[in-house]
Design a protein around this motif. Sequence first.
Motif, PDB file in Angstrom:
ATOM      1  N   UNK A 172      -1.336   3.183 -51.450  1.00  0.00           N
ATOM      2  CA  UNK A 172      -1.903   2.189 -52.351  1.00  0.00           C
ATOM      3  C   UNK A 172      -1.979   2.661 -53.790  1.00  0.00           C
ATOM      4  N   UNK A 173      -1.978   3.975 -54.002  1.00  0.00           N
ATOM      5  CA  UNK A 173      -2.067   4.516 -55.359  1.00  0.00           C
ATOM      6  C   UNK A 173      -0.757   4.512 -56.122  1.00  0.00           C
ATOM      7  N   UNK A 351     -14.273  -7.853 -49.829  1.00  0.00           N
ATOM      8  CA  UNK A 351     -13.303  -7.058 -50.570  1.00  0.00           C
ATOM      9  C   UNK A 351     -12.751  -5.959 -49.671  1.00  0.00           C
ATOM     10  N   UNK A 352     -11.448  -5.819 -49.634  1.00  0.00           N
ATOM     11  CA  UNK A 352     -10.800  -4.794 -48.805  1.00  0.00           C
ATOM     12  C   UNK A 352     -11.235  -3.403 -49.257  1.00  0.00           C
ATOM     13  N   UNK A 353     -11.695  -2.543 -48.331  1.00  0.00           N
ATOM     14  CA  UNK A 353     -12.160  -1.199 -48.728  1.00  0.00           C
ATOM     15  C   UNK A 353     -11.052  -0.332 -49.313  1.00  0.00           C
ATOM     16  N   UNK A 354      -9.807  -0.537 -48.865  1.00  0.00           N
ATOM     17  CA  UNK A 354      -8.685   0.222 -49.424  1.00  0.00           C
ATOM     18  C   UNK A 354      -8.470  -0.178 -50.884  1.00  0.00           C
ATOM     19  N   UNK A 355      -8.436  -1.480 -51.132  1.00  0.00           N
ATOM     20  CA  UNK A 355      -8.282  -1.983 -52.501  1.00  0.00           C
ATOM     21  C   UNK A 355      -9.439  -1.498 -53.374  1.00  0.00           C
ATOM     22  N   UNK A 413      -5.090  -8.229 -56.379  1.00  0.00           N
ATOM     23  CA  UNK A 413      -5.233  -7.100 -55.430  1.00  0.00           C
ATOM     24  C   UNK A 413      -3.949  -6.719 -54.716  1.00  0.00           C
ATOM     25  N   UNK A 414      -3.023  -7.671 -54.571  1.00  0.00           N
ATOM     26  CA  UNK A 414      -1.802  -7.378 -53.824  1.00  0.00           C
ATOM     27  C   UNK A 414      -0.923  -6.327 -54.504  1.00  0.00           C
TER      28      UNK A 414
END
Length: 424
Positions: A172-173, A351-355, A413-414
């Motif tokens: 994700x980073x 809210x997605x925790x990864x995002x 967020x995507x």
Amino acid sequence: MELALVGSFLLMAFSGVPVAFALCLAVLVILVFFTGQPSVLIPQIMYSGVDSFSFMAVPFFMLAGAFMSEGGVTKRLVSFAQTLVGSFRGGLAQVVCVSGMFFAAISGSSAATTAAIGTTMVDEMEKKGYRREFATGVVAAGGTVGIVIPPSITLVVYGVIAGTSISDLFVGGFAPGILMGLVMCLVSWFIAKREGIPAEGKFSFVAAAKAFGDSFFALMTPVIIIGGIYGGVFTPTEAAAVAAVYGIVVGMFIYGELKLKDFPSIIFKAVIGTTLIMFIVGAAKVFGWMLTNLEIPHHIAAYVVSLTSSPIAFLLAMNILLLVIGTLINASAAVVILTPIFLPVALQLGIDPLFFGVLMVVNLAIGCITPPVGLDLFVASAVTKVPLEKVMWASLPFLFALLGSLLLLTLFPQIILFLPNLLN
């Protein structure tokens, strides 16, 4: 007690007390004057805070970065970046930004990225007609991606605290880190055009291919780490150890610039760096424990939810708070303290925790160049001997551009979630 805890920490922090000590001493004030609990709880909680197998990744990633830097990786990455963007207007400034992205994939630290690129590029930029202040501002900004692009020590810390997949956080980073780098390249182009700095030479596929071949093994580091994790070959913690061994192999046997006599100093630097990070994380764990005992996270969550049920409004408020905190506290410490407070609110708002984790780290990364006390500003000033206030002014255009990219990530967020969702 809540006011005493927060107030004593802020008082000590602004008085120049190191952050880790300020965190522990603030808790000690509460234990001694309000609860009567034994102060031996502080070292016990510090130990429990760092007693996690996943944190083994921190020293190994520190070693990997140190071995590769000493083994000639940095100059090869800079050379490759120069063949890619060096022919554009403001090319050397863009080389700093691109090199920052490359080196971030090795170091996992914004300060290390700033120092490595600064020592390599600033003098060269000055010789080519760039103002030294501008060159230093670019270096400070270029280092911010150090904790966003994987492997990121701060993302490891968030993954442990939040119970989120570290491998997914790493993936994700990538997109935010690349976006930040491209935005800084664009700013460099505009400033160079305004200051009349011409383009140098022409792009050459042959030179780019040669530089790519020369830096191929360095560029393979994130590929091996992410590929190995998603291929089920090793865990994120084991990947850090693999990266360290890979750094030795590349530096000693492929580039031939890493010698056995260099090992003691490299290991010593990695030990010092790891100790500082883990001490801060342990101290932040103590502070977070006291916050939880005083039910501050619960009160904040209830208050925030009573104010708004909009995820966007919550995230925008979080952005402002994290940017300020990122100037005052080490990113890893901020993650340890703030994740237990705000993640429950984020989850309650869907809210997605990864995002949320990646966005938090991007915020804290930008905080590293937010005046008046952003860490990368101090590092760049120390490396280049440019006064701090001049570094601040020179980095402001990059700060505003990075804030624009942060807003984009918040609203869409995507950008962060696309790759992890695709791979899963």
